[in-house]
Write a protein that holds these residues in place. Sequence first.
Motif, PDB file in Angstrom:
ATOM      1  N   THR A 156       0.820  -1.220   0.000  1.00 16.24           N
ATOM      2  CA  THR A 156       0.000   0.000   0.000  1.00 16.24           C
ATOM      3  C   THR A 156       0.850   1.264   0.000  1.00 16.24           C
ATOM      4  OG1 THR A 156      -1.768  -1.156   1.183  1.00 16.24           O
ATOM      5  CG2 THR A 156      -1.822   1.257   1.223  1.00 16.24           C
ATOM      6  N   ASP A 157       0.617   2.130  -0.972  1.00 22.25           N
ATOM      7  CA  ASP A 157       1.268   3.451  -1.050  1.00 22.25           C
ATOM      8  C   ASP A 157       2.776   3.380  -0.825  1.00 22.25           C
ATOM      9  OD1 ASP A 157      -1.066   4.924  -1.620  1.00 22.25           O
ATOM     10  OD2 ASP A 157      -1.639   4.930   0.484  1.00 22.25           O
TER      11      ASP A 157
ATOM     12  N   ASN B  48      -7.855   2.488 -18.220  1.00 23.29           N
ATOM     13  CA  ASN B  48      -6.554   2.572 -17.538  1.00 23.29           C
ATOM     14  C   ASN B  48      -5.782   3.811 -17.979  1.00 23.29           C
ATOM     15  OD1 ASN B  48      -6.840   0.296 -15.961  1.00 23.29           O
ATOM     16  ND2 ASN B  48      -5.739  -1.053 -17.369  1.00 23.29           N
TER      17      ASN B  48
ATOM     18  N   ASP C  16      -6.058   0.475   1.130  1.00 23.09           N
ATOM     19  CA  ASP C  16      -6.011   1.707   0.334  1.00 23.09           C
ATOM     20  C   ASP C  16      -6.903   2.788   0.938  1.00 23.09           C
ATOM     21  OD1 ASP C  16      -4.384   0.980  -2.132  1.00 23.09           O
ATOM     22  OD2 ASP C  16      -5.863  -0.616  -2.146  1.00 23.09           O
TER      23      ASP C  16
ATOM     24  N   THR D 242      -5.601   7.203 -15.911  1.00 22.40           N
ATOM     25  CA  THR D 242      -4.813   7.354 -14.689  1.00 22.40           C
ATOM     26  C   THR D 242      -3.931   8.593 -14.757  1.00 22.40           C
ATOM     27  OG1 THR D 242      -4.777   4.960 -14.322  1.00 22.40           O
ATOM     28  CG2 THR D 242      -3.104   6.268 -13.185  1.00 22.40           C
TER      29      THR D 242
ATOM     30  N   ARG E 252     -12.831  -1.764  -9.573  1.00 20.55           N
ATOM     31  CA  ARG E 252     -11.779  -1.136  -8.757  1.00 20.55           C
ATOM     32  C   ARG E 252     -12.114   0.309  -8.407  1.00 20.55           C
ATOM     33  NH1 ARG E 252      -5.983  -0.632 -11.438  1.00 20.55           N
ATOM     34  NH2 ARG E 252      -6.967   1.193 -12.384  1.00 20.55           N
TER      35      ARG E 252
ATOM     36  N   ARG F  99      -8.674   5.423  -5.959  1.00 24.38           N
ATOM     37  CA  ARG F  99      -7.316   5.577  -5.444  1.00 24.38           C
ATOM     38  C   ARG F  99      -6.262   5.289  -6.524  1.00 24.38           C
ATOM     39  NH1 ARG F  99      -4.837   5.309  -0.679  1.00 24.38           N
ATOM     40  NH2 ARG F  99      -3.150   5.767  -2.128  1.00 24.38           N
ATOM     41  N   ARG F 100      -6.552   4.374  -7.435  1.00 26.37           N
ATOM     42  CA  ARG F 100      -5.560   3.992  -8.449  1.00 26.37           C
ATOM     43  C   ARG F 100      -5.600   4.894  -9.678  1.00 26.37           C
ATOM     44  NH1 ARG F 100      -4.970  -1.455  -6.830  1.00 26.37           N
ATOM     45  NH2 ARG F 100      -5.209  -1.382  -4.561  1.00 26.37           N
ATOM     46  N   GLU F 101      -6.692   5.636  -9.835  1.00 25.34           N
ATOM     47  CA  GLU F 101      -6.836   6.488 -11.020  1.00 25.34           C
ATOM     48  C   GLU F 101      -6.264   7.889 -10.810  1.00 25.34           C
ATOM     49  OE1 GLU F 101      -8.816   3.061 -11.731  1.00 25.34           O
ATOM     50  OE2 GLU F 101      -9.297   4.344 -10.025  1.00 25.34           O
TER      51      GLU F 101
END
Length: 441
Positions: A181-182, A401, A219, A404, A293, A300-302
Amino acid sequence: MWGAPAEPADSYYEVRPECTDVPNTKFKIRPGKTLSVRRWKAAFSPDGRLDIAKTLDRIHRGGIHPTIRGEVWEFLLGCFDADSTYEERDQIRQQRREQYAKMKSDCREIFPVVGSGKYITAPVITEDGQPISDPLVLAETSQDDNTIEIVKELTSRGPLDNKVIQWLLTLHQIGLDVRRTDRTLVFYEKEENLAKLWDILSVYAWIDIDVGYCQGMSDLCSPMIMLLEDEADAFWCFERLMRRLRGNFRCTDSSVGVETQLCSLATVTQVIDPKLHQHLETLGGGDYLFAFRMLMVLFRREFSFCDSLYLWEMMWALEYDPDMFYQYEDSGSDMEKTEGAKLRQKSTRRCGKYERENMKVKNPEAHLPISVFLVASVLKDKSSTLLQEARGLDDVVQILNDITGNLDAKKACIGAMKLHKKYLKKAQATPSTQRLFPFTL
């Protein structure tokens, strides 16, 4: 100061120098727009009551200054009532810290690694409750040369309760996720911070029997560790966030909780962009699992780390319900809480803009979270690309994707608000839509 240049916020969440592929941060601290320390302090009355309407307006305009983000989030997530006093909040905070200490102590009684400043990434017990004397586990859990005793202690009192077994089986999975994580952030170079994240998630998994721990929770919890210095305060902030999201993580043998929101997303897309919905169905993506996701970990991932925090606080400010604190409190029966909510007159001025729109809809089942419309907004923006270039689900995933690091949090929230209004208007105006989606009315 008015007229002062915008300040980059990256310095507050330092990225490790070797991590060069991190998305660029778009959020900037803008004087006169961002909720500053000065304006935050000025928003309280002498006895500590918060003018939440002005605060929400400022957050809508420019987010929150990183130095006060944690304490503002405690209000946005319902940890405290905006109408409470300094004294009342001090009492609540102290009670919660003591409650967390007790829960953590209970966990530590079962497995002493909790609270030790360490964490594990290998299993310590079998599914039938027998301890695993794996050398890797023993090395990871070593403390004061008592590692073997720790493992033996697990079964020394006889057969373990099923709740204990299930909890112990999750601890190494939490550790594996914590380690991932991070990891681009300097903050998590310190083992003590990783251990703190592991402790909070482990305690939460112990108290939430229905959900326990699921991948993605780390996350959601990670920012709380960074923003709130006291571990107990970070835990309760995370716990309040999970009150909103735990339905997404509740799984059965036949379904995943987030499927409800995915179905809502499909419904929304069919109403606002029927061509795109039909195209996705033709490609075999009618279940919208490609958006899994985004909904599970709230983008969080974008986004970059900093931008994701900005997005979250924008969402929570838009969804803010002044009754949230009372709805989340555990004291009293459900009936008492319901009656109490009826007695409290909800002021639209104290609500977020999105919540105000929801208040116009009579059926509570139609109150979809803004996250659904955020994803719908992304799909709408990418509609032409998806229609022209997506020839399979792999293409859909690749196109999404590519967003991002290229999304703007404020524009995304504005787009979500517009789609929400458009959706409600179309759903109520079209008889065929009413028959198909009666819960929207």
